[in-house]
Design a protein around this motif. Sequence first.
Motif, PDB file in Angstrom:
ATOM      1  N   PHE B 406       5.328 -15.056   3.386  1.00 23.31           N
ATOM      2  CA  PHE B 406       5.783 -13.663   3.499  1.00 23.31           C
ATOM      3  C   PHE B 406       4.611 -12.709   3.514  1.00 23.31           C
ATOM      4  O   PHE B 406       3.590 -12.961   2.898  1.00 23.31           O
ATOM      5  CB  PHE B 406       6.637 -13.285   2.290  1.00 23.31           C
ATOM      6  N   ASP B 407       4.817 -11.613   4.191  1.00 21.96           N
ATOM      7  CA  ASP B 407       3.879 -10.515   4.108  1.00 21.96           C
ATOM      8  C   ASP B 407       4.725  -9.246   4.178  1.00 21.96           C
ATOM      9  O   ASP B 407       5.871  -9.290   4.622  1.00 21.96           O
ATOM     10  CB  ASP B 407       2.876 -10.576   5.274  1.00 21.96           C
ATOM     11  N   VAL B 408       4.169  -8.139   3.716  1.00 25.98           N
ATOM     12  CA  VAL B 408       4.943  -6.909   3.763  1.00 25.98           C
ATOM     13  C   VAL B 408       4.029  -5.779   4.217  1.00 25.98           C
ATOM     14  O   VAL B 408       2.846  -5.737   3.877  1.00 25.98           O
ATOM     15  CB  VAL B 408       5.610  -6.629   2.402  1.00 25.98           C
ATOM     16  N   LYS B 409       4.560  -4.860   5.013  1.00 29.40           N
ATOM     17  CA  LYS B 409       3.774  -3.761   5.574  1.00 29.40           C
ATOM     18  C   LYS B 409       4.595  -2.486   5.569  1.00 29.40           C
ATOM     19  O   LYS B 409       5.799  -2.522   5.329  1.00 29.40           O
ATOM     20  CB  LYS B 409       3.377  -4.093   7.018  1.00 29.40           C
ATOM     21  N   GLY B 410       3.946  -1.385   5.865  1.00 32.28           N
ATOM     22  CA  GLY B 410       4.689  -0.140   6.019  1.00 32.28           C
ATOM     23  C   GLY B 410       4.188   0.979   5.132  1.00 32.28           C
ATOM     24  O   GLY B 410       4.373   2.151   5.435  1.00 32.28           O
ATOM     25  N   ILE B 411       3.540   0.654   4.002  1.00 29.49           N
ATOM     26  CA  ILE B 411       3.006   1.674   3.105  1.00 29.49           C
ATOM     27  C   ILE B 411       1.585   1.249   2.747  1.00 29.49           C
ATOM     28  O   ILE B 411       1.330   0.054   2.569  1.00 29.49           O
ATOM     29  CB  ILE B 411       3.857   1.791   1.817  1.00 29.49           C
ATOM     30  N   ASN B 412       0.704   2.211   2.643  1.00 22.30           N
ATOM     31  CA  ASN B 412      -0.675   1.873   2.271  1.00 22.30           C
ATOM     32  C   ASN B 412      -0.718   1.178   0.918  1.00 22.30           C
ATOM     33  O   ASN B 412      -0.104   1.633  -0.036  1.00 22.30           O
ATOM     34  CB  ASN B 412      -1.534   3.140   2.194  1.00 22.30           C
ATOM     35  N   GLY B 413      -1.434   0.078   0.832  1.00 26.34           N
ATOM     36  CA  GLY B 413      -1.636  -0.610  -0.433  1.00 26.34           C
ATOM     37  C   GLY B 413      -0.454  -1.443  -0.892  1.00 26.34           C
ATOM     38  O   GLY B 413      -0.405  -1.914  -2.021  1.00 26.34           O
ATOM     39  N   ILE B 414       0.531  -1.633  -0.010  1.00 29.08           N
ATOM     40  CA  ILE B 414       1.715  -2.418  -0.392  1.00 29.08           C
ATOM     41  C   ILE B 414       1.326  -3.892  -0.516  1.00 29.08           C
ATOM     42  O   ILE B 414       0.497  -4.400   0.244  1.00 29.08           O
ATOM     43  CB  ILE B 414       2.849  -2.200   0.621  1.00 29.08           C
ATOM     44  N   GLY B 443       3.633   6.835  -1.385  1.00 28.56           N
ATOM     45  CA  GLY B 443       4.820   7.162  -0.592  1.00 28.56           C
ATOM     46  C   GLY B 443       5.536   8.384  -1.117  1.00 28.56           C
ATOM     47  O   GLY B 443       5.174   8.948  -2.143  1.00 28.56           O
ATOM     48  N   LYS B 444       6.565   8.822  -0.373  1.00 28.87           N
ATOM     49  CA  LYS B 444       7.323   9.990  -0.785  1.00 28.87           C
ATOM     50  C   LYS B 444       8.453   9.549  -1.720  1.00 28.87           C
ATOM     51  O   LYS B 444       8.898   8.401  -1.653  1.00 28.87           O
ATOM     52  CB  LYS B 444       7.880  10.701   0.443  1.00 28.87           C
ATOM     53  N   PRO B 445       8.916  10.458  -2.578  1.00 29.32           N
ATOM     54  CA  PRO B 445      10.037  10.081  -3.441  1.00 29.32           C
ATOM     55  C   PRO B 445      11.250   9.710  -2.587  1.00 29.32           C
ATOM     56  O   PRO B 445      11.449  10.286  -1.522  1.00 29.32           O
ATOM     57  CB  PRO B 445      10.311  11.355  -4.246  1.00 29.32           C
ATOM     58  N   GLY B 446      12.006   8.759  -3.056  1.00 32.80           N
ATOM     59  CA  GLY B 446      13.173   8.314  -2.285  1.00 32.80           C
ATOM     60  C   GLY B 446      12.834   7.091  -1.459  1.00 32.80           C
ATOM     61  O   GLY B 446      11.946   6.312  -1.805  1.00 32.80           O
ATOM     62  N   ALA B 447      13.573   6.927  -0.317  1.00 31.56           N
ATOM     63  CA  ALA B 447      13.454   5.696   0.470  1.00 31.56           C
ATOM     64  C   ALA B 447      12.266   5.751   1.432  1.00 31.56           C
ATOM     65  O   ALA B 447      12.043   6.763   2.089  1.00 31.56           O
ATOM     66  CB  ALA B 447      14.737   5.472   1.255  1.00 31.56           C
ATOM     67  N   PHE B 465      10.497 -10.264  11.821  1.00 35.22           N
ATOM     68  CA  PHE B 465      10.334  -8.985  11.123  1.00 35.22           C
ATOM     69  C   PHE B 465      11.680  -8.524  10.602  1.00 35.22           C
ATOM     70  O   PHE B 465      12.667  -8.534  11.342  1.00 35.22           O
ATOM     71  CB  PHE B 465       9.755  -7.930  12.075  1.00 35.22           C
ATOM     72  N   GLU B 466      11.721  -8.146   9.347  1.00 34.06           N
ATOM     73  CA  GLU B 466      12.968  -7.635   8.767  1.00 34.06           C
ATOM     74  C   GLU B 466      12.686  -6.299   8.104  1.00 34.06           C
ATOM     75  O   GLU B 466      11.855  -6.198   7.204  1.00 34.06           O
ATOM     76  CB  GLU B 466      13.519  -8.624   7.731  1.00 34.06           C
ATOM     77  N   LYS B 467      13.419  -5.269   8.541  1.00 31.08           N
ATOM     78  CA  LYS B 467      13.207  -3.931   7.966  1.00 31.08           C
ATOM     79  C   LYS B 467      14.019  -3.776   6.689  1.00 31.08           C
ATOM     80  O   LYS B 467      15.136  -4.278   6.587  1.00 31.08           O
ATOM     81  CB  LYS B 467      13.679  -2.879   8.966  1.00 31.08           C
ATOM     82  N   THR B 468      13.480  -3.021   5.748  1.00 30.59           N
ATOM     83  CA  THR B 468      14.265  -2.630   4.583  1.00 30.59           C
ATOM     84  C   THR B 468      13.640  -1.360   4.024  1.00 30.59           C
ATOM     85  O   THR B 468      12.782  -0.759   4.675  1.00 30.59           O
ATOM     86  CB  THR B 468      14.324  -3.769   3.547  1.00 30.59           C
ATOM     87  N   THR B 469      14.069  -0.914   2.862  1.00 27.32           N
ATOM     88  CA  THR B 469      13.506   0.314   2.302  1.00 27.32           C
ATOM     89  C   THR B 469      12.888   0.042   0.932  1.00 27.32           C
ATOM     90  O   THR B 469      13.327  -0.840   0.209  1.00 27.32           O
ATOM     91  CB  THR B 469      14.565   1.420   2.152  1.00 27.32           C
ATOM     92  N   PHE B 470      11.879   0.823   0.630  1.00 26.41           N
ATOM     93  CA  PHE B 470      11.227   0.777  -0.675  1.00 26.41           C
ATOM     94  C   PHE B 470      11.525   2.105  -1.374  1.00 26.41           C
ATOM     95  O   PHE B 470      11.337   3.171  -0.795  1.00 26.41           O
ATOM     96  CB  PHE B 470       9.716   0.592  -0.485  1.00 26.41           C
ATOM     97  N   LEU B 471      11.996   2.033  -2.603  1.00 25.53           N
ATOM     98  CA  LEU B 471      12.388   3.256  -3.310  1.00 25.53           C
ATOM     99  C   LEU B 471      11.307   3.710  -4.290  1.00 25.53           C
ATOM    100  O   LEU B 471      10.825   2.910  -5.094  1.00 25.53           O
ATOM    101  CB  LEU B 471      13.686   3.035  -4.086  1.00 25.53           C
ATOM    102  N   PHE B 472      10.958   4.990  -4.185  1.00 22.94           N
ATOM    103  CA  PHE B 472      10.097   5.607  -5.211  1.00 22.94           C
ATOM    104  C   PHE B 472      10.977   6.424  -6.148  1.00 22.94           C
ATOM    105  O   PHE B 472      11.914   7.068  -5.673  1.00 22.94           O
ATOM    106  CB  PHE B 472       9.070   6.547  -4.546  1.00 22.94           C
TER     107      PHE B 472
END
Lengths: 80, 474
Positions: B406-414, B443-447, B465-472
């Motif tokens: 697995f690997d994950v991308k989309g936010i700096n430093g994830i 990241g910004k607050p929320g999704a 590739f599978e998209k999902t959301t990361f919550l702050f």
Amino acid sequence: MQKLIQVLWPSFLVAAVVEAVFFTVIDPQALYLLGEPVHYDPLTTYSIGFLAFWLICAASSLTTLYFQRTADEINHPEAH
Amino acid sequence: MNSTAPNPSPKAPPPPEGDTLYAVRQKVYVRAVTGLFANWRWALVWFTQIVFYGLPWLQWNDRQAVLFHLTERKFYIFGWVFWPQDVFFLAILLIISAYALFFFTAIAGRLWCGYACPQTVYTEIFMWIEEKIEGDRNKRMKLDKAPMSPRKLGIKAAKYGAWGAVALWTGFTFVGYFSPMSELLASVATLGFGPWEMFWILFYGAFTYLFAGVMREQVCKYMCPYARFQAVMFDPDTLVITYDEGRGEPRGARRKGVDSATAGKGDCVDCGICVQVCPTGIDIRNGLQYECIGCAACIDACDQVMDKVGYPRGLIRYSTENAIKRGWGTKEIIGHVFRPRTLVYGTVLIAICVAFVWGLATRDPLRVDIIRDRASLGREVAGGMIENVYRLQVMNMTEVPRNFVFDVKGINGIQIAGDHRVAVEAAATQAVTLQVLVPYDAGKPGANEIVFEIHPEDDPSLKLFEKTTFLFPR
């Protein structure tokens, strides 16, 4: 005999289709029976499911047959 | 059909009304027939039944080659394993079957019914058993009229016994497609089948017996949906089994060796054998009827009679409405096979087949479902990081155990905390829990949208590739 086939046969065909569609979409292990998770083995669930679908469809066929009677048949049942 | 003939052929008596339709059924004593089309029918009986009875015994990758494993919810078909998510392929397969049926029906009528339908095939097998045990048509009629005697009882018992054995074996084979054959076989000696396996063996067996032994042509006449709507696929250029009325009428018996013209009659000698061999008990000389299943038994029978009386064959033959009306030969008939209807059916059929094969060839051997852990939303952890937890269902659709990375991308430093890998058994599903960490200010607050990237360790080129959301936390 003819009426028996008219009730049981179309319902059998439709039940077979419904069974295939229903259990393709829904995992029998994910079903709940009266609030409890179903604990039968899958083959039992499939079988009961099929027979239940058949019964429901047969009830529908029977109702169709019942309402299909003509006024004459209802007014003069002894003649038929 | 056959509207050019001057005198209309005698019409069949109108069927009795309502309830009597089944009750007055005349038992059809089918006379056995030999010939070209009978050979074709038997070839297809052998072919379909070798496939049907044989397939569940075949092994592949140390398992049953074809198994619709209901308990595991997986369909094994040789090298493929299908999951409920692949229902798309089943749908396409059904569409292909439907179009194939339209296509072949438009060209040559009820080919399916006459040669390949299980109802025809099992009736054929059951009639063969009947003929071997009870004798030919005349003997059977005599036997049925005779009063009950030990001899009659013995013959009938033998026939019903043989039918029962075939039916049971058919039921057993049928269940062998859904429950592993090896387990079923182990239960045979003790009859220790599961209750539902037992039920379905007897159910399918009983229906085989009932349909092929008892009901026969009535299934085609009264119970088959296809027989009812076949007419919409027919047109005047469809090959159907046709009695050449212009040549045959006026029918009648004549002395041997007398030709038709001298006798003042048509070529039909009115022997009635075409009626005797018909499995649905109709008279093809009345024209195209919905009861005709297109088995061509009457063609074989009539050809033999024509040979015997020295007339040319083909008084009953595969022909089209237009061909009979306009006196076309084989060349014109073949020329009219390509017409808008068949071209449309054919094009659609080929297109869907190509799509099916393409879909199968490019099917991902890996599938992943991601569920965000609802219990713990974004949580602060040591080192100024925010943690989200995900549950991944990893499906390995191949038949070898595989490791996935697995690997994950989309936010700096994830990054993923802990192990990035999971081992999944052959054709199995494995649940994995992944903790994903992101610096608190990235990241910004929320999704925030993120993407998981999964690939097999042995094949980095295959990436999913599978998209999902990361919550702050807000």
